[in-house]
Design a protein around this motif. Structure first.
Motif, PDB file in Angstrom:
ATOM      1  N   ALA A 149     -77.313   4.534   1.314  1.00  0.00           N
ATOM      2  CA  ALA A 149     -77.107   5.089  -0.033  1.00  0.00           C
ATOM      3  C   ALA A 149     -77.514   6.556  -0.101  1.00  0.00           C
ATOM      4  N   HIS A 150     -78.257   7.034   0.889  1.00  0.00           N
ATOM      5  CA  HIS A 150     -78.663   8.441   0.918  1.00  0.00           C
ATOM      6  C   HIS A 150     -77.549   9.264   1.546  1.00  0.00           C
ATOM      7  N   PRO A 151     -77.067  10.303   0.891  1.00  0.00           N
ATOM      8  CA  PRO A 151     -75.890  11.029   1.383  1.00  0.00           C
ATOM      9  C   PRO A 151     -76.110  11.773   2.699  1.00  0.00           C
ATOM     10  N   ALA A 152     -77.366  12.022   3.087  1.00  0.00           N
ATOM     11  CA  ALA A 152     -77.609  12.792   4.302  1.00  0.00           C
ATOM     12  C   ALA A 152     -77.686  11.933   5.564  1.00  0.00           C
ATOM     13  N   LEU A 153     -77.653  10.602   5.411  1.00  0.00           N
ATOM     14  CA  LEU A 153     -77.695   9.749   6.603  1.00  0.00           C
ATOM     15  C   LEU A 153     -76.338   9.763   7.297  1.00  0.00           C
ATOM     16  N   ARG A 154     -76.338  10.126   8.557  1.00  0.00           N
ATOM     17  CA  ARG A 154     -75.095  10.148   9.317  1.00  0.00           C
ATOM     18  C   ARG A 154     -74.695   8.721   9.689  1.00  0.00           C
ATOM     19  N   ARG A 155     -73.475   8.372   9.356  1.00  0.00           N
ATOM     20  CA  ARG A 155     -73.001   7.027   9.680  1.00  0.00           C
ATOM     21  C   ARG A 155     -72.169   7.082  10.962  1.00  0.00           C
ATOM     22  N   GLU A 156     -72.816   6.780  12.061  1.00  0.00           N
ATOM     23  CA  GLU A 156     -72.152   6.701  13.359  1.00  0.00           C
ATOM     24  C   GLU A 156     -72.496   5.354  13.986  1.00  0.00           C
ATOM     25  N   ILE A 157     -71.503   4.725  14.590  1.00  0.00           N
ATOM     26  CA  ILE A 157     -71.733   3.409  15.177  1.00  0.00           C
ATOM     27  C   ILE A 157     -72.492   3.535  16.494  1.00  0.00           C
ATOM     28  N   ASP A 158     -73.396   2.605  16.732  1.00  0.00           N
ATOM     29  CA  ASP A 158     -74.094   2.524  18.010  1.00  0.00           C
ATOM     30  C   ASP A 158     -73.385   1.441  18.830  1.00  0.00           C
ATOM     31  N   LEU A 159     -72.688   1.844  19.873  1.00  0.00           N
ATOM     32  CA  LEU A 159     -71.871   0.902  20.645  1.00  0.00           C
ATOM     33  C   LEU A 159     -72.729  -0.106  21.404  1.00  0.00           C
ATOM     34  N   SER A 160     -73.939   0.264  21.766  1.00  0.00           N
ATOM     35  CA  SER A 160     -74.803  -0.712  22.436  1.00  0.00           C
ATOM     36  C   SER A 160     -75.159  -1.859  21.493  1.00  0.00           C
ATOM     37  N   ALA A 161     -75.242  -1.569  20.191  1.00  0.00           N
ATOM     38  CA  ALA A 161     -75.528  -2.624  19.213  1.00  0.00           C
ATOM     39  C   ALA A 161     -74.346  -3.581  19.093  1.00  0.00           C
ATOM     40  N   VAL A 162     -73.123  -3.080  19.284  1.00  0.00           N
ATOM     41  CA  VAL A 162     -71.950  -3.961  19.297  1.00  0.00           C
ATOM     42  C   VAL A 162     -72.060  -4.936  20.462  1.00  0.00           C
ATOM     43  N   ASP A 163     -72.471  -4.427  21.633  1.00  0.00           N
ATOM     44  CA  ASP A 163     -72.625  -5.307  22.787  1.00  0.00           C
ATOM     45  C   ASP A 163     -73.752  -6.312  22.560  1.00  0.00           C
ATOM     46  N   ASP A 164     -74.856  -5.878  21.967  1.00  0.00           N
ATOM     47  CA  ASP A 164     -75.942  -6.799  21.613  1.00  0.00           C
ATOM     48  C   ASP A 164     -75.431  -7.898  20.684  1.00  0.00           C
ATOM     49  N   TYR A 165     -74.658  -7.482  19.683  1.00  0.00           N
ATOM     50  CA  TYR A 165     -74.149  -8.438  18.692  1.00  0.00           C
ATOM     51  C   TYR A 165     -73.225  -9.466  19.340  1.00  0.00           C
ATOM     52  N   LEU A 166     -72.316  -9.011  20.179  1.00  0.00           N
ATOM     53  CA  LEU A 166     -71.407  -9.959  20.820  1.00  0.00           C
ATOM     54  C   LEU A 166     -72.142 -10.842  21.819  1.00  0.00           C
ATOM     55  N   THR A 167     -73.267 -10.367  22.331  1.00  0.00           N
ATOM     56  CA  THR A 167     -74.074 -11.189  23.228  1.00  0.00           C
ATOM     57  C   THR A 167     -74.783 -12.296  22.468  1.00  0.00           C
ATOM     58  N   PHE A 168     -75.423 -11.961  21.366  1.00  0.00           N
ATOM     59  CA  PHE A 168     -76.316 -12.907  20.688  1.00  0.00           C
ATOM     60  C   PHE A 168     -75.826 -13.406  19.327  1.00  0.00           C
ATOM     61  N   GLY A 169     -74.881 -12.712  18.707  1.00  0.00           N
ATOM     62  CA  GLY A 169     -74.437 -13.115  17.377  1.00  0.00           C
ATOM     63  C   GLY A 169     -75.193 -12.442  16.261  1.00  0.00           C
ATOM     64  N   TYR A 170     -76.107 -11.555  16.592  1.00  0.00           N
ATOM     65  CA  TYR A 170     -76.857 -10.746  15.634  1.00  0.00           C
ATOM     66  C   TYR A 170     -77.280  -9.480  16.367  1.00  0.00           C
ATOM     67  N   VAL A 171     -77.687  -8.462  15.616  1.00  0.00           N
ATOM     68  CA  VAL A 171     -78.186  -7.234  16.237  1.00  0.00           C
ATOM     69  C   VAL A 171     -79.708  -7.344  16.287  1.00  0.00           C
ATOM     70  N   PRO A 172     -80.303  -7.488  17.479  1.00  0.00           N
ATOM     71  CA  PRO A 172     -81.758  -7.664  17.573  1.00  0.00           C
ATOM     72  C   PRO A 172     -82.517  -6.477  16.995  1.00  0.00           C
ATOM     73  N   ASP A 173     -83.787  -6.704  16.737  1.00  0.00           N
ATOM     74  CA  ASP A 173     -84.599  -5.695  16.059  1.00  0.00           C
ATOM     75  C   ASP A 173     -84.818  -4.423  16.871  1.00  0.00           C
ATOM     76  N   HIS A 174     -84.568  -4.451  18.179  1.00  0.00           N
ATOM     77  CA  HIS A 174     -84.739  -3.222  18.950  1.00  0.00           C
ATOM     78  C   HIS A 174     -83.515  -2.316  18.850  1.00  0.00           C
ATOM     79  N   ASN A 175     -82.513  -2.713  18.067  1.00  0.00           N
ATOM     80  CA  ASN A 175     -81.300  -1.915  17.944  1.00  0.00           C
ATOM     81  C   ASN A 175     -80.809  -1.965  16.502  1.00  0.00           C
ATOM     82  N   CYS A 176     -79.803  -1.141  16.186  1.00  0.00           N
ATOM     83  CA  CYS A 176     -79.195  -1.138  14.859  1.00  0.00           C
ATOM     84  C   CYS A 176     -77.754  -0.688  15.007  1.00  0.00           C
ATOM     85  N   ILE A 177     -76.884  -1.235  14.195  1.00  0.00           N
ATOM     86  CA  ILE A 177     -75.463  -0.910  14.285  1.00  0.00           C
ATOM     87  C   ILE A 177     -75.191   0.545  13.902  1.00  0.00           C
TER      88      ILE A 177
END
Length: 630
Positions: free
Chosen positions: A168-196
């Protein structure tokens, strides 16, 4: 229970626009429908959304100390706040409210960084100390409550209870973290050591973060960990007595509330145990609720009714359709990050039902992780015994070759899948267990990805973090390692995220008495034979509860919320599965090979392969990415 958000200028004490803080808290208004507050000072802004549970009149936030030097925004409950209040009063502190929030303020002043070790509960909080120009962020031991944070280009740190507070803060850059996509497809959730969202972090469970004006952003500090490396001694009777004492303590401490309180009741061992101990401690009938399904094979409501009658609870049950997939878009909105545990749908429905009568509901979550209650724990325990018979340099080539040529049988129950077992035995314990909890393996993901995605990942594997976590665990055995990894990844990343987001979506506070850290520390010290025996997980807990619960409740096969996603994608959601191959957001980000997605969908719809779980992952990923980056 509440939602918090804030801004801290770590470089220089620049003014904070209160409207920006308000915008962040408004994004999580569902977490606190009873009130809101924003406070700003040079270099800092704290926001709060309140769901009133304790001291309904006096617990408003952000809360200030009597001299104005400390300001707090807090989400959660401190279950031992009354005992701590007495201790702090004896040390000379005076209190203006009856809230646990004020105990945190005085606790910070009295104990400093060590205050978190005194708090028993579920919490995240931020304290700004005007004397030292520090902001202290802390998260509870197990990660029941979430906290996201990120540095933004203007030199400030954003934080909030949900990712949507930061976006909701306009200064936060919204860029996808591709490693989080791999984490998600591995486990079905994004673990706490990563973020999408690249650059956003989650404060790990059992950690705090101290921010100091004029100093660079540091790393979180761990203040608590679960230790499986020691073993307690005692007879079965003695250990059962101690386990029951700790379970009672966990339940009764979580029954303190100034609002209506009840419990989720599925009819399984864990929720039934919680209800039994609540009924024992209460003079009034406990309010319980359960969800049933209109398909008999998926319905456990008769077991819940059995427990409700046994303990004379004020029970409410509601049947929902097995094809209740109308919540998909709502869940994607509330979870922000992609989340593929389909039991979130019935969990939302049971939270919705509970909220009609209560504001606080106790759940049975945590016992499976603490006491080895999952079938995968039983399988891994047996596999570890077999691994111990042969060294890895013999076992790997031998079982690897046998597994390679053995026919695949995904349709069979796990104990009969010899190929899966042989391949698991060829691996180390951490590799085998990580593979067992993974939804898709590295080869499957590699085939699914686009050429650009494979290149960008540059060999990254979602499995590596968990394998290393198990290898470094404070543990004596492979079972210890598996439970430790579940506590560190699966519990906060899946189970607690699911309950937090679905309960907060309807303004309900969920409490987990079987996740009392004292109970977990005891459970981690139990000999393996007290956790698993005769193919039974949670062995000691079941023996302990034999005097409280019927035999068929304790020893029937574990079920849980089962959602028929395989049938959905061969029926009502078949078109949604087919549409994945032409997804605009997937194409825009160039994540996948569209032909491989199309093949996965058509093979599933035709019944050639069961790709239901993969298709569900992709649907939830698409909706999440569209919401965050579309």
């Amino acid at each position: 229970m509440c939602g918090i958000a804030g801004i801290f200028h770590i470089e220089t004490a620049k003014p904070v626009d209160p409207e920006r803080v308000k915008r962040m808290t408004n994004a999580i208004a569902h977490r606190g429908p009873d009130g809101s507050g924003v406070w700003t000072a040079p270099g800092v802004g704290l926001g709060h959304r309140r769901l009133s549970i304790i001291d309904l009149e006096g617990g408003a936030q952000p809360m200030h100390s009597d001299d104005g030097a400390l300001t707090l925004t807090f989400n959660g409950e401190i279950y031992n706040f009354r005992e701590l209040r007495k201790e702090l009063e004896a040390a000379g502190y005076s209190f203006a409210t009856q809230s646990d929030s004020e105990v945190i303020l005085h606790g910070w002043r009295h104990w400093g960084l060590d205050c978190v070790s005194h708090f028993h509960g579920m919490f995240v909080f931020a304290i700004f100390d005007a004397r030292t120009k520090q902001l202290f962020l802390a998260r509870d031991r197990l990660g029941v409550k979430p906290l996201f944070y990120a540095a933004i280009p203007d030199g400030s740190i954003l934080f909030g209870s949900e990712l949507k507070a930061l976006t909701a803060h306009p200064a936060l850059r919204r860029e996808i973290d591709l490693s989080a996509v791999d984490d998600y497809l591995t486990f079905g959730y994004v673990p706490d050591h990563n973020c999408i969202v690249r650059g956003v972090s989650k404060l790990p469970a059992g950690h705090y973060l101290l921010l100091q004006l004029g100093q660079p952003l540091g790393k979180p500090v761990q203040y608590w960990d679960l230790d499986f490396s020691k073993r307690t001694r005692g007879s079965q009777g003695e250990l059962s007595e101690e386990l029951l004492r700790l379970m009672r303590q966990g339940v009764t401490s979580r029954m303190v509330a100034d609002v209506p309180l009840g419990a989720f009741l599925s009819g399984g061992v864990d929720s039934s145990s919680v209800v039994a101990l609540m009924a024992e401690a209460s003079r009034q009938p406990i309010k319980t609720c359960s969800i049933g399904f209109d398909v008999g094979a998926l319905d456990e409501s008769e077991y819940a009714e059995t427990i409700a009658r046994r303990f004379a609870t004020d029970h409410r049950s509601r049947k929902v359709a097995a094809d209740d997939f109308g919540l998909i878009d709502k869940l994607a909105h509330h979870f922000d990050e992609p989340f593929a545990d389909a039991s979130a749908l019935p969990t939302y429905r049971v939270c919705e039902l509970a909220r009609e009568q209560v504001t606080v509901a106790l759940s049975g979550d945590g016992a499976d992780e603490a006491l080895a209650g999952y079938r995968r724990h039983v399988f891994h325990h047996k596999e570890e015994q077999l691994r111990g018979l042969l060294p890895q340099n013999v076992r790997g080539p031998l079982f690897g070759a046998l597994g390679k040529f053995y026919p695949k049988a995904d349709w069979a129950p796990r104990p009969l899948r010899a190929k899966t077992t042989l391949l698991s035995l060829a691996r180390t314990g951490p590799e085998g267990y990580t593979d067992a909890v993974s939804l898709t393996n590295a080869d499957q993901r590699h085939r699914l990805y686009s050429q650009r995605m494979r290149g960008a990942l540059d060999g990254y594997r979602g499995e590596t973090y968990m394998e290393n976590l198990m290898a470094r665990a404070p543990a004596q055995s492979g079972l210890d390692q598996a439970q430790y990894a579940d506590m560190k990844m699966w519990l906060p990343g899946d189970i607690l995220t699911k309950v937090d987001r679905t309960s907060m979506a309807v303004g309900l506070e969920a409490r987990e008495p079987l996740l009392d850290h004292r109970l977990l520390e005891f459970a981690a010290s139990l000999p393996e034979r007290m956790r698993i025996r005769g193919g039974q997980g949670k062995w000691l807990m079941k023996k302990t509860m034999e005097g409280h619960l019927p035999h068929d409740i304790l020893y029937r096969p574990k079920m849980g919320f089962v959602t028929p996603i395989d049938q959905w994608f061969r029926g009502a959601l078949a078109d949604e599965a087919r549409a994945l191959s032409s997804s605009r957001i997937f194409a825009q980000m160039d994540l996948f090979d569209s032909k491989m997605i199309a093949k996965a969908a058509e093979d599933h719809i035709a019944g050639r392969v069961n790709n239901g779980r993969l298709l569900w992952q992709l649907v939830m990923l698409e909706k999440s990415l569209a919401g965050l980056f579309g």
